[in-house]
Design a protein around this motif. Structure first.
Motif, PDB file in Angstrom:
ATOM      1  N   ASP A 246      39.694  47.549  43.745  1.00 44.46           N
ATOM      2  CA  ASP A 246      39.646  46.176  43.237  1.00 44.46           C
ATOM      3  C   ASP A 246      38.735  45.271  44.045  1.00 44.46           C
ATOM      4  OD1 ASP A 246      41.280  46.755  41.118  1.00 44.46           O
ATOM      5  OD2 ASP A 246      43.124  46.277  42.196  1.00 44.46           O
ATOM      6  N   PHE A 247      38.249  45.736  45.181  1.00 44.55           N
ATOM      7  CA  PHE A 247      37.210  44.983  45.880  1.00 44.55           C
ATOM      8  C   PHE A 247      35.905  45.012  45.085  1.00 44.55           C
ATOM      9  CE2 PHE A 247      39.292  45.682  50.284  1.00 44.55           C
ATOM     10  CZ  PHE A 247      40.052  44.534  50.113  1.00 44.55           C
ATOM     11  N   SER A 248      35.771  45.981  44.197  1.00 40.48           N
ATOM     12  CA  SER A 248      34.613  46.020  43.301  1.00 40.48           C
ATOM     13  C   SER A 248      34.960  45.446  41.934  1.00 40.48           C
ATOM     14  CB  SER A 248      34.086  47.449  43.149  1.00 40.48           C
ATOM     15  OG  SER A 248      35.092  48.316  42.676  1.00 40.48           O
ATOM     16  N   GLN A 249      36.147  45.781  41.408  1.00 42.84           N
ATOM     17  CA  GLN A 249      36.503  45.300  40.071  1.00 42.84           C
ATOM     18  C   GLN A 249      36.765  43.794  40.046  1.00 42.84           C
ATOM     19  OE1 GLN A 249      39.501  46.198  36.299  1.00 42.84           O
ATOM     20  NE2 GLN A 249      39.973  47.119  38.279  1.00 42.84           N
ATOM     21  N   GLY A 250      37.409  43.258  41.087  1.00 46.77           N
ATOM     22  CA  GLY A 250      37.716  41.831  41.103  1.00 46.77           C
ATOM     23  C   GLY A 250      36.474  40.958  41.030  1.00 46.77           C
ATOM     24  N   PRO A 251      35.525  41.121  41.938  1.00 42.22           N
ATOM     25  CA  PRO A 251      34.294  40.335  41.862  1.00 42.22           C
ATOM     26  C   PRO A 251      33.507  40.570  40.571  1.00 42.22           C
ATOM     27  CG  PRO A 251      34.547  41.267  44.046  1.00 42.22           C
ATOM     28  CD  PRO A 251      35.616  41.891  43.194  1.00 42.22           C
ATOM     29  N   ALA A 252      33.554  41.799  40.051  1.00 39.61           N
ATOM     30  CA  ALA A 252      32.851  42.079  38.795  1.00 39.61           C
ATOM     31  C   ALA A 252      33.484  41.310  37.640  1.00 39.61           C
ATOM     32  CB  ALA A 252      32.873  43.578  38.505  1.00 39.61           C
ATOM     33  N   ALA A 253      34.820  41.298  37.590  1.00 39.78           N
ATOM     34  CA  ALA A 253      35.507  40.535  36.545  1.00 39.78           C
ATOM     35  C   ALA A 253      35.183  39.056  36.676  1.00 39.78           C
ATOM     36  CB  ALA A 253      37.012  40.769  36.634  1.00 39.78           C
ATOM     37  N   ALA A 254      35.146  38.564  37.906  1.00 39.71           N
ATOM     38  CA  ALA A 254      34.799  37.156  38.124  1.00 39.71           C
ATOM     39  C   ALA A 254      33.371  36.859  37.680  1.00 39.71           C
ATOM     40  CB  ALA A 254      34.988  36.805  39.601  1.00 39.71           C
ATOM     41  N   ALA A 255      32.455  37.781  37.972  1.00 40.50           N
ATOM     42  CA  ALA A 255      31.062  37.593  37.546  1.00 40.50           C
ATOM     43  C   ALA A 255      30.965  37.533  36.028  1.00 40.50           C
ATOM     44  CB  ALA A 255      30.200  38.721  38.100  1.00 40.50           C
ATOM     45  N   TYR A 256      31.732  38.391  35.354  1.00 38.84           N
ATOM     46  CA  TYR A 256      31.732  38.369  33.889  1.00 38.84           C
ATOM     47  C   TYR A 256      32.256  37.034  33.383  1.00 38.84           C
ATOM     48  CZ  TYR A 256      32.302  39.905  29.072  1.00 38.84           C
ATOM     49  OH  TYR A 256      32.194  40.022  27.705  1.00 38.84           O
ATOM     50  N   ILE A 257      33.338  36.545  33.978  1.00 34.56           N
ATOM     51  CA  ILE A 257      33.915  35.266  33.552  1.00 34.56           C
ATOM     52  C   ILE A 257      32.923  34.126  33.794  1.00 34.56           C
ATOM     53  CG2 ILE A 257      35.737  33.586  34.061  1.00 34.56           C
ATOM     54  CD1 ILE A 257      37.572  36.025  34.629  1.00 34.56           C
ATOM     55  N   LYS A 258      32.248  34.143  34.927  1.00 40.56           N
ATOM     56  CA  LYS A 258      31.253  33.107  35.200  1.00 40.56           C
ATOM     57  C   LYS A 258      30.155  33.108  34.146  1.00 40.56           C
ATOM     58  CE  LYS A 258      31.812  32.938  40.253  1.00 40.56           C
ATOM     59  NZ  LYS A 258      31.168  33.246  41.558  1.00 40.56           N
ATOM     60  N   GLY A 259      29.828  34.300  33.644  1.00 40.58           N
ATOM     61  CA  GLY A 259      28.808  34.400  32.604  1.00 40.58           C
ATOM     62  C   GLY A 259      29.222  33.758  31.286  1.00 40.58           C
ATOM     63  N   LEU A 260      30.517  33.485  31.128  1.00 33.10           N
ATOM     64  CA  LEU A 260      31.008  32.786  29.934  1.00 33.10           C
ATOM     65  C   LEU A 260      30.846  31.279  30.049  1.00 33.10           C
ATOM     66  CD1 LEU A 260      34.390  34.750  29.509  1.00 33.10           C
ATOM     67  CD2 LEU A 260      32.245  35.159  28.281  1.00 33.10           C
ATOM     68  N   ASN A 261      30.416  30.821  31.228  1.00 33.41           N
ATOM     69  CA  ASN A 261      30.259  29.384  31.519  1.00 33.41           C
ATOM     70  C   ASN A 261      31.527  28.593  31.223  1.00 33.41           C
ATOM     71  OD1 ASN A 261      27.465  29.565  32.303  1.00 33.41           O
ATOM     72  ND2 ASN A 261      26.962  29.818  30.122  1.00 33.41           N
ATOM     73  N   PRO A 262      32.652  29.004  31.780  1.00 33.85           N
ATOM     74  CA  PRO A 262      33.907  28.294  31.500  1.00 33.85           C
ATOM     75  C   PRO A 262      33.977  26.959  32.251  1.00 33.85           C
ATOM     76  CG  PRO A 262      34.292  29.952  33.172  1.00 33.85           C
ATOM     77  CD  PRO A 262      32.841  30.103  32.747  1.00 33.85           C
ATOM     78  N   ALA A 263      34.642  26.004  31.641  1.00 31.07           N
ATOM     79  CA  ALA A 263      34.866  24.730  32.326  1.00 31.07           C
ATOM     80  C   ALA A 263      35.874  24.926  33.453  1.00 31.07           C
ATOM     81  CB  ALA A 263      35.376  23.691  31.336  1.00 31.07           C
ATOM     82  N   LYS A 264      36.931  25.661  33.157  1.00 27.90           N
ATOM     83  CA  LYS A 264      37.978  25.984  34.120  1.00 27.90           C
ATOM     84  C   LYS A 264      38.552  27.357  33.780  1.00 27.90           C
ATOM     85  CE  LYS A 264      39.438  21.127  34.601  1.00 27.90           C
ATOM     86  NZ  LYS A 264      40.569  20.175  34.401  1.00 27.90           N
TER      87      LYS A 264
END
Length: 397
Positions: free
Chosen positions: A169-187
């Motif tokens: 999860d040291f690899s999956q966690g940041p990857a999931a976060a990167a994917y979410i950031k790519g959605l340009n979420p407000a929060k």
């Protein structure tokens, strides 16, 4: 006088019979030792060590079985293929159904190590059950390779027998976060199920998202009413939600989120990347949900794996099927080379470095049992029309 003579004769007779029995026992033991001396594949003793077993440990029944049974099917297929080529000295698959529950893992682990024929273990599949079972495997020297247990701390316990066939999860966690950031979420709102896997993964996602996380909450095992969390999410202004946990709770949670009017993107880890998340949740509610996984699409595996699996089970291979197939074949390769003890197979794994036939991943491990970081890949999958569709490989940070 006659009675004494009869008694003496009886003692002589018993000693004579005892001597014959003892001689037979010694000769039988010697023969048994000679049977095993050469090891599997060796002719020096005139016989091979056969009927060895490879264990498979995980949720083969219950709500989370969809994450594990594809791997079990693939492991069985690998063994069937091996036995077709080694009809004179077969290997069998010994299954240990944990139902994904750590409280069942201890007894199953004890059962496995008490079976001397079990010389390697694929699994445990989940992190919580791994925390419970692996100390027993370590004590018995039984080597394990998990196809899907991703909690990072598993490799920090000093278990020499532990190996992981995917990234943690040291690899999956940041990857999931990167994917979410790519959605340009407000929060972003983060929820986890408090399991060893779910809480750990959610923590890594929160770290990587930083100030984008507006709030977080906790679910519980077997929870069915999520109304309180739904109210918090819908009032938070979050346009994306990350869920760390398994399908059993994620499915009703997502259904209730949609019923409560939440329109944001629902993202989870590999704990929701199974067929049950799709079928139980239903197309209307699961459509557009995202699952990340430290695994490439099994349906795009290399060689003949996909065609073989389709022929064997009349279905496409599911999550971690290709990984479990490769890991099973590694154990089989060791047995085929004459490694017939747990210690020999453990040593075999320590120096192993070959590409898997299905995944193409080069399996070699650090001294803590982690997969070589250069081999780690994380993918995102999107629910579309009742199927998990590969979206993209997420670039490494």
């Amino acid at each position: 006088m006659d009675g004494e003579r009869a008694s003496a004769l009886r003692q002589i007779f018993v000693r004579a019979i005892g001597g014959v029995a003892l001689a037979a026992l010694v000769m039988g033991g010697a023969a048994a030792c000679k049977q095993d001396e050469g090891g599997s594949g060796s002719d020096t003793a005139g016989a091979k060590v056969c009927d060895l077993k490879i264990g498979f440990f995980g949720a083969l029944s219950g709500a989370d079985a969809g994450l594990v049974t594809p791997g079990q099917q693939a492991a069985k297929m690998a063994i069937n293929q091996y036995n077709a080529e080694h009809a004179d000295c077969k290997v069998s698959l010994q299954e240990y159904d944990s139902q994904g529950k750590p409280e069942l893992a201890g007894g199953l682990a004890t059962s496995a190590v008490n079976d001397a024929k079990v010389v390697g273990m694929v699994g445990p599949a989940f992190s919580g059950e791994s925390e419970t079972a692996n100390p027993t495997f370590q004590q018995a020297g039984l080597p394990v390779i998990s196809q899907s247990a991703t909690r990072p701390s598993l490799s920090e316990q000093g278990w020499k027998i532990f190996h992981r066939g995917v990234g943690n999860d040291f690899s999956q966690g940041p990857a999931a976060a990167a994917y979410i950031k790519g959605l340009n979420p407000a929060k972003v709102f983060v929820v986890d199920d408090q399991s060893a896997y779910g809480a750990g993964l959610a923590d890594e996602v929160k770290k990587a998202l930083g100030p984008l996380v507006t709030a977080s909450d906790k679910a519980t095992d077997n929870q069915q009413d999520f109304s309180a969390i739904v109210t918090k999410v819908t009032g938070s202004g979050a346009t994306a939600l990350f869920y760390g946990g398994y399908t059993e709770e994620a499915s009703p949670f997502l259904k209730q989120l949609r019923a409560g009017g939440y329109k944001g993107t629902f993202v989870g880890g590999d704990g929701i990347y199974d067929a049950n998340m799709l079928s139980v949740t239903g197309n209307a509610d699961v459509e557009g949900a995202v699952a990340t996984c430290p695994c490439a699409p099994a349906t795009e595996a290399k060689g003949t794996f996909v065609a073989d699996f389709q022929k064997e089970y009349n279905a496409a291979p599911g999550v971690y099927a290709d990984v479990a197939y490769d890991l099973t074949k590694i154990f089989l390769e060791a047995i085929g080379e004459g490694k017939s003890t747990r210690a020999d197979i453990q040593a075999f794994l320590t120096s192993y470095s070959k590409a898997g036939a299905a995944t193409g991943v080069t399996y070699k491990w650090t001294d803590k049992g982690e997969l070589d970081p250069a081999q780690v890949r994380v993918w995102a999958y999107v629910a579309k029309n009742g199927q998990w569709a590969p979206d993209k490989e997420i670039p490494k940070a």
